[in-house]
Design an enzyme around this catalytic site. Structure first.
Site, PDB file in Angstrom:
ATOM      1  N   ASN A  97       0.875  -1.169   0.000  1.00 21.66           N
ATOM      2  CA  ASN A  97       0.000   0.000   0.000  1.00 21.66           C
ATOM      3  C   ASN A  97       0.916   1.224   0.000  1.00 21.66           C
ATOM      4  OD1 ASN A  97      -1.777   2.051   0.469  1.00 21.66           O
ATOM      5  ND2 ASN A  97      -2.403   1.385   2.512  1.00 21.66           N
ATOM      6  N   TRP A  98       1.015   1.848  -1.161  1.00 21.93           N
ATOM      7  CA  TRP A  98       1.936   2.990  -1.264  1.00 21.93           C
ATOM      8  C   TRP A  98       1.366   4.269  -0.672  1.00 21.93           C
ATOM      9  CZ3 TRP A  98       4.090   2.457  -6.993  1.00 21.93           C
ATOM     10  CH2 TRP A  98       4.994   1.395  -7.024  1.00 21.93           C
ATOM     11  N   LYS A  99       0.098   4.239  -0.327  1.00 19.41           N
ATOM     12  CA  LYS A  99      -0.560   5.431   0.254  1.00 19.41           C
ATOM     13  C   LYS A  99      -0.331   6.638  -0.667  1.00 19.41           C
ATOM     14  CE  LYS A  99      -0.121   3.270   4.726  1.00 19.41           C
ATOM     15  NZ  LYS A  99      -0.019   3.377   6.175  1.00 19.41           N
ATOM     16  N   GLU A 157      -6.614   4.839   7.923  1.00 21.98           N
ATOM     17  CA  GLU A 157      -6.461   6.263   7.565  1.00 21.98           C
ATOM     18  C   GLU A 157      -7.755   6.791   6.948  1.00 21.98           C
ATOM     19  OE1 GLU A 157      -2.815   5.588   5.459  1.00 21.98           O
ATOM     20  OE2 GLU A 157      -1.890   5.140   7.385  1.00 21.98           O
ATOM     21  N   SER A 163       3.721  -1.645  10.382  1.00 24.46           N
ATOM     22  CA  SER A 163       5.179  -1.642  10.586  1.00 24.46           C
ATOM     23  C   SER A 163       5.847  -2.968  10.239  1.00 24.46           C
ATOM     24  CB  SER A 163       5.532  -1.217  12.018  1.00 24.46           C
ATOM     25  OG  SER A 163       5.117   0.119  12.240  1.00 24.46           O
TER      26      SER A 163
HETATM   27  P1  13P Z   1       3.194   0.770   7.632  1.00 22.74           P
HETATM   28  O1  13P Z   1       3.754  -0.503   7.043  1.00 22.74           O
HETATM   29  O2  13P Z   1       3.872   1.995   7.157  1.00 22.74           O
HETATM   30  O3  13P Z   1       3.057   0.679   9.127  1.00 22.74           O
HETATM   31  O4  13P Z   1       1.689   0.887   7.064  1.00 22.74           O
HETATM   32  C1  13P Z   1       0.852  -0.203   7.192  1.00 22.74           C
HETATM   33  C2  13P Z   1      -0.396   0.062   6.447  1.00 22.74           C
HETATM   34  O5  13P Z   1      -1.156   0.935   6.797  1.00 22.74           O
HETATM   35  C3  13P Z   1      -0.648  -0.744   5.248  1.00 22.74           C
HETATM   36  O6  13P Z   1      -1.936  -0.543   4.767  1.00 22.74           O
END
Ligand code: 13P
Length: 250
Positions: A8-10, A96, A210
């Protein structure tokens, strides 16, 4: 069960940066067939990424979608716009979206139903806040999120993946311990069995929060962790590849 390792690159990477990543990443995973791999870039990069992934076995994911096919919904993306680009997966109910953009369970349920109807596999994200965990409410929160999200599509559990992403572990560098994650994943497995008999062994339950190339090998040893949804560490093609390698080795 085939495990799924997803990125998930957000809100990261422009189109150019996304293509640059795929140039490096795709040759590395060319011969990997033992696990499913999915990448969810930004909406603006979906079309170019889709072309790039055309001859690869890496699946394409969207990070969100609206549930209507079309209409006056300024700024939203419809399932038809995603299927046109051969999008295979959609991440729904991400924390989020829930916490920063106020998405509620009933909206997530509508999106889940729409995704299944359009043949886009939803990855339903669930997870408790730190406060909820400290109050001992983790399992109640997760149960409510799952039951409401799949209401009306219980028979379709086989087309749904669930990602347990404790809010306190997302982007913090503090992952759930394998034991903490396994406890919730086991609970989710039993819940699926209750919701949709016989499908508990078919639904993949991913862990997210994480995950990195250091903790992935321990987490994936747990019997009810069937893959990962990776944020930060997936932005680096080498780190994401290492995580995939740990899943294959397990
Ligand atoms: P991180 O791996 O940066 O904690 O993010 C996890 C996440 O929200 C995947 O959707």
């Amino acid at each position: 069960m085939r495990y799924l390792v997803s990125a998930n690159w957000k809100m990261n990477k422009t189109v150019a940066e996304s293509l640059e990543y795929l140039e490096i990443f795709l040759p590395k995973v060319e011969d990997i067939t033992a696990v499913d791999i999915m990448i969810a870039p930004s909406f603006t990069a979906l079309a170019s990424a889709s072309l790039k992934l055309e001859h690869s076995h890496v699946y394409l994911g969207a990070q969100n979608m609206y549930y209507m096919d079309k209409g006056a919904f300024t700024g939203e993306i419809s399932p038809l716009m995603l299927t046109e680009l051969d999008v295979d997966y959609v991440i729904l109910g991400h924390s989020e979206r829930r916490h920063l953009f106020c998405e509620k369970d009933d909206l997530i349920n509508k999106k889940m139903i729409s995704a299944v109807e359009h043949g886009i596999r939803p990855i339903l994200c669930v997870g408790e806040t730190l406060e909820e965990r400290e109050l001992g409410k983790t399992l109640n929160v997760v149960e409510k999120q799952i039951r409401t999200a799949v209401a009306g599509i219980e028979k379709d559990m086989i087309y749904i993946d669930i990602a347990y992403e404790p809010v306190w572990a997302i982007g913090t560098g503090v992952n759930a311990t394998p034991k903490q994650a396994q406890e919730v994943h086991r609970f989710i497995r039993e819940l699926i069995s209750d919701i949709s008999k016989g499908n508990d062994e078919k639904t993949r339950i991913l862990y997210g929060g994480s995950v990195n190339d250091k903790n992935a090998s321990e987490l994936i040893k747990e019997p009810d962790i069937n893959g990962f949804l990776v944020g930060t560490a997936s932005l680096d093609p080498d780190k994401f590849f290492n995580i995939i390698s740990h899943v294959i080795e397990a």
